[in-house]
Design an enzyme around this catalytic site. Structure first.
Site, short mmCIF file in Angstrom:
data_model
loop_
_atom_site.label_atom_id
_atom_site.label_comp_id
_atom_site.label_asym_id
_atom_site.label_seq_id
_atom_site.Cartn_x
_atom_site.Cartn_y
_atom_site.Cartn_z
N THR A 1 0.80 -1.22 0.00
CA THR A 1 0.00 0.00 0.00
C THR A 1 0.83 1.27 0.00
O THR A 1 0.31 2.35 -0.27
CB THR A 1 -0.92 0.01 1.23
OG1 THR A 1 -0.14 -0.29 2.39
CG2 THR A 1 -2.01 -1.04 1.10
N LYS B 1 -6.61 10.55 7.07
CA LYS B 1 -7.60 9.56 7.49
C LYS B 1 -7.18 8.16 7.02
O LYS B 1 -6.93 7.28 7.83
CB LYS B 1 -8.97 9.91 6.92
CG LYS B 1 -9.63 11.14 7.57
CD LYS B 1 -10.99 11.40 6.95
CE LYS B 1 -11.72 12.55 7.62
NZ LYS B 1 -13.04 12.83 7.00
N GLY B 2 -7.10 7.95 5.72
CA GLY B 2 -6.75 6.63 5.20
C GLY B 2 -7.51 6.33 3.94
O GLY B 2 -8.69 6.70 3.82
N GLY C 1 -7.24 3.03 2.11
CA GLY C 1 -7.24 1.63 1.70
C GLY C 1 -8.60 1.08 1.34
O GLY C 1 -8.78 0.45 0.30
N GLU C 2 -9.59 1.32 2.21
CA GLU C 2 -10.92 0.74 2.01
C GLU C 2 -11.83 1.60 1.12
O GLU C 2 -12.59 1.07 0.31
CB GLU C 2 -11.61 0.53 3.36
CG GLU C 2 -11.52 -0.87 3.91
CD GLU C 2 -10.16 -1.18 4.52
OE1 GLU C 2 -9.83 -2.36 4.66
OE2 GLU C 2 -9.43 -0.24 4.85
#
Length: 766
Positions: A494, A728-729, A731-732
């Protein structure tokens, strides 16, 4: 051999070592920087779990069970043991001692129940479970001998169909990290739905999906002369695997080191230790040798999967599109051993403003291996059902699907009444629609055609939690200006290496090539399991924290230097750039970091940092990432084939740390979402309780021919509630909403509403 007069070895070496005058120079958060680990990967220097050498290494091959439920009556291994090079056949009858209580088998992400214990006893819990391990001097001998092991079973009646067993569903245990049960009903959802001016209802089915990362699960256990085990494992947490091995085998943590510097894809499949790990350790302990166990592609289908799920959604609205009732119920599968749970229906209480809501979630236990997290667990199914239902409601209202979502935009969290830490979903809608050209979309289905293909445009909303765990990081700044930052984080492809290096380089104003981030070793400072899109917000904040401590230490040393230009300067007036401490308002007033180190006589500066989330502050907010996905499909109505020709994904995920790797994450999520919508499903023959298409020839994952234009927009957002670095992110969130957008586009093209995934040609053929 030469290429254009150059020796191949010299070319590879040139790739490995940049020229002295090359380099990144200054880097800042948000730059599109190439992966710092990319060179090692493309030149083959990166080693994965099954690629570490060891003297006298033995090879283990797993023998898989063939019945879904029962007991092992007898195992005949004489023929296997007679094969030249075979050292042992390990079964439940001759394995080394392992602990017996469930608690010792619970890894850090285990749900409630009794974890599966490989080779513990004669019980068969599901088809494909390991029943023996053949260990030999060569892989070829072990593989051949494994075919000669004969197993007799006492077979018991089994149940593997969710649809046939849905009537015995039950309320699950809450004992799984990250799981929140559905909230209590709000208002009078059923009564309002019955009396509504406009209402729709639908049942949605999602089949089983299996993870298929490029790297198969493998563990290489290297046994030192003193008995210490160094384990190279395919895992999303070296410390979780060490925890598991230490507890199962009763080994002190000083006796076990787990490393995972490179992981060839995982996205949930590596959250829990898989069975090749304890089997490899068993063999190493029993034989006092180093052992490697690698699963086959077929065996990759013999542990967790995205669970089969049935959902029912009912929506009601006023004639102007105002939502008045949301009812969302789901039934999912789990194993007989554990209550594996996901947040499936809660999203329906969080995405849109509505006064009346009822959400429900139940499980049915089946004779399969326990399901496990798979990219965007729960949301991949739950948001899909909601967003297809919202599309259907828009047609019942004769209203544009985007206009319906904007009409019911939630300014505060509808479930708990909390403000959002940040929410730029409206900007996602507007920017995505503009880029896609949504304003040119005809309202009626079947209105666009080119040649024999029908063209459809669909859209959907995506949502995922913005989570933060706790983590530690350490940093060492050397006299030559190089910086080494360490944490037991994981990079499953990632971009963790790159993102953390950018944060550290930005904090101290160093060129990227002077920064090295160490991860993938259980002896490094504690880091959470890499999952839930929380790694950058968590470990990245720890990296920022430890670098800030180094900043202050450097500043104090700089002030003490003879005739220091910073002697009377405040820390708040300093910036770190170009390898120096500079006065922000007077960039020419500066002291180089190398000069500070030389002048102070320090050979190294070292700091540690513990990052703890500010829970008291965070709990006052709803913290989420959001997306708007716009999709174009072309459908051949006679053959039922679907081409996804264009996708625009607009993402609000806080501050983007590494633009290039973040975009790659979203593109990958879109690809997987297309797979969910059109291709991926594992089929069980319920007569045998066995997944049948356990290979990449019959389990179709999206390939290059399936993928066309993917456009990614990062909407500007900076969330200091979720993390100190504003991230925050990603990946999903790249996956969530994609399958629904594809499904909605197919309806717009054909006028056929398909409420199950994958949408295969047989469901569309006229």
């Amino acid at each position: 051999m030469t290429i254009q007069g150059a020796n191949v070895t010299e070319l590879i070496e040139a790739l490995r070592t940049p020229a002295a005058d090359e380099g990144t120079g200054a880097v800042t958060i948000g730059m599109a920087v190439s992966r710092v680990d990319g060179r090692d990967k493309v030149t083959g220097q990166a080693r994965y779990a099954a690629e570490y050498p060891a003297e006298g290494l033995l090879y283990g091959v797993v023998v898989s069970g063939t019945v879904p439920l029962g007991r092992i009556a007898a195992i005949r291994a004489d023929a296997a043991l007679a094969v030249a090079g075979v050292v042992e056949v390990i079964t439940h009858l001759n394995r080394p001692r392992i602990r017996s209580f469930d608690i010792f088998y619970k890894d850090m992400t285990a749900p409630g129940g009794s974890p599966f214990r490989p080779l513990y006893d004669d019980k068969i819990a599901y088809s494909g479970q390991p029943v023996a391990l053949v260990v030999a001097e060569t892989f070829e001998a072990a593989r051949y001998a494994a075919r000669l092991v004969e197993v007799d079973y006492e077979v018991e009646p089994h149940a593997t169909s969710l649809v046939e067993n849905r009537e015995r569903s039950y309320t699950p245990s809450r004992m799984k990290a990250g799981f929140t049960p559905p909230p209590s009903p709000k208002g009078h959802a059923d009564e309002v739905w019955e009396k509504a001016a406009v209402k729709i209802e639908g049942e949605y089915y999602s089949g089983v999906e299996h993870h298929n990362p490029m790297e198969m699960f493998a563990s290489t256990v290297i046994r030192d002369a003193d008995g210490h085990l160094t384990i190279y494992d395919k895992t999303q947490s070296s410390q979780n695997s060490r925890w598991y091995v230490s507890h199962v085998f009763g080994l002190g943590k000083d006796k076990v080191t787990v490393r995972n510097p490179y992981v060839g894809g995982a996205f949930g499949s590596g959250l829990r230790p898989q069975y090749q790990l304890p089997l490899a350790v068993m063999a190493a302990l029993k034989l006092e040798r180093s052992v490697r166990v690698v699963l086959t592609r077929q065996q990759m289908f013999t542990f967790g999967h995205r669970p089969e799920t049935l959902q029912r959604v009912r929506l009601a609205a006023e004639a102007d599109g105002t939502l008045t009732s949301i009812i969302h119920e789901a039934v999912a599968e789990t194993s007989r051993m554990e209550d594996y749970v996901e947040v499936v229906v809660n999203w329906s209480g969080e995405l849109y403003a509505c006064e009346h809501m009822r959400l429900g979630y139940h499980l049915v236990d089946l004779d399969h291996a326990s399901p496990m997290d798979m990219r965007a667990p729960g949301a991949a199914h739950g948001v899909y059902a909601l967003e297809v239902a919202m599309d259907e409601l828009s047609y019942a209202l004769k209203m544009d699907p985007l206009a319906l979502r904007l009409k019911n935009y939630a300014e505060i969290d509808p479930s708990r009444g909390l403000p959002y830490s940040t929410k730029e979903l409206r900007a996602c809608y507007l920017q995505g629609a503009e880029r896609f050209g949504w304003d040119k979309r005809p309202l009626e289905p079947g209105a666009m055609r080119e040649g024999r293909e029908l063209i459809g445009w669909g859209m959907a909303t995506g949502m995922w939690d913005a989570m933060q765990m706790f983590a530690r990081a350490s940093a060492v700044l050397h006299a030559d200006g190089s910086l080494v930052v360490s944490s037991a984080a994981t990079d499953i492809g990632t971009g963790t290496y790159t993102a953390m290096s950018i944060i550290a380089a930005d904090a101290l104003g160093l060129p990227l090539e002077q920064v090295r981030f160490q991860l993938g070793d259980s002896t490094l400072p504690v880091a959470p399991i890499e999952g839930g899109s929380s790694h950058v917000a968590t470990v990245g904040s720890a990296v920022q924290g430890v670098c800030e401590k180094l900043q202050k230490k450097l500043f104090k040393l700089a002030k003490k230097l003879p005739s220091s230009p910073l002697a009377k300067v405040r820390f708040d007036d300093i910036e770190f750039s170009g390898g120096a401490l500079r006065v922000s308002s007077q960039p020419g007033v500066a002291v180089a970091i190398a000069d500070i180190m030389a002048g102070s006589g320090e050979q190294r500066l070292e700091e540690k940092y513990l990052m703890l989330p500010n829970m008291l502050k965070q709990m006052k907010y709803q913290r989420s990432t959001h997306s708007a996905v716009f999709c174009e499909v072309r459908v051949d109505p006679e053959f039922g084939t679907v081409r996804v020709t264009r996708v625009v994904s607009a993402i609000a995920a806080g501050r983007i740390i590494s633009a290039k790797t973040a975009r790659s994450q979203i593109v990958g999520g879109v690809v997987w979402g297309i797979g969910q919508a059109l291709h991926e499903e594992t089929h069980c023959d319920h007569r045998f309780g066995r997944f049948m298409n356990h290979n990449l020839g019959e389990y179709h994952v999206s390939v290059n021919a399936d993928i066309h234009d993917i456009d990614v927009i990062f909407v500007q957002e900076d969330d200091r509630i979720v993390s100190r670095i504003g991230a925050k992110g990603v990946g999903e969130i790249g996956l969530v909403g994609v399958a629904a957008a594809v499904s909605n586009a197919i309806y717009h093209a054909t006028g056929k509403r398909v409420r199950s995934t994958p949408i295969t040609p047989d469901k569309l053929m006229q």
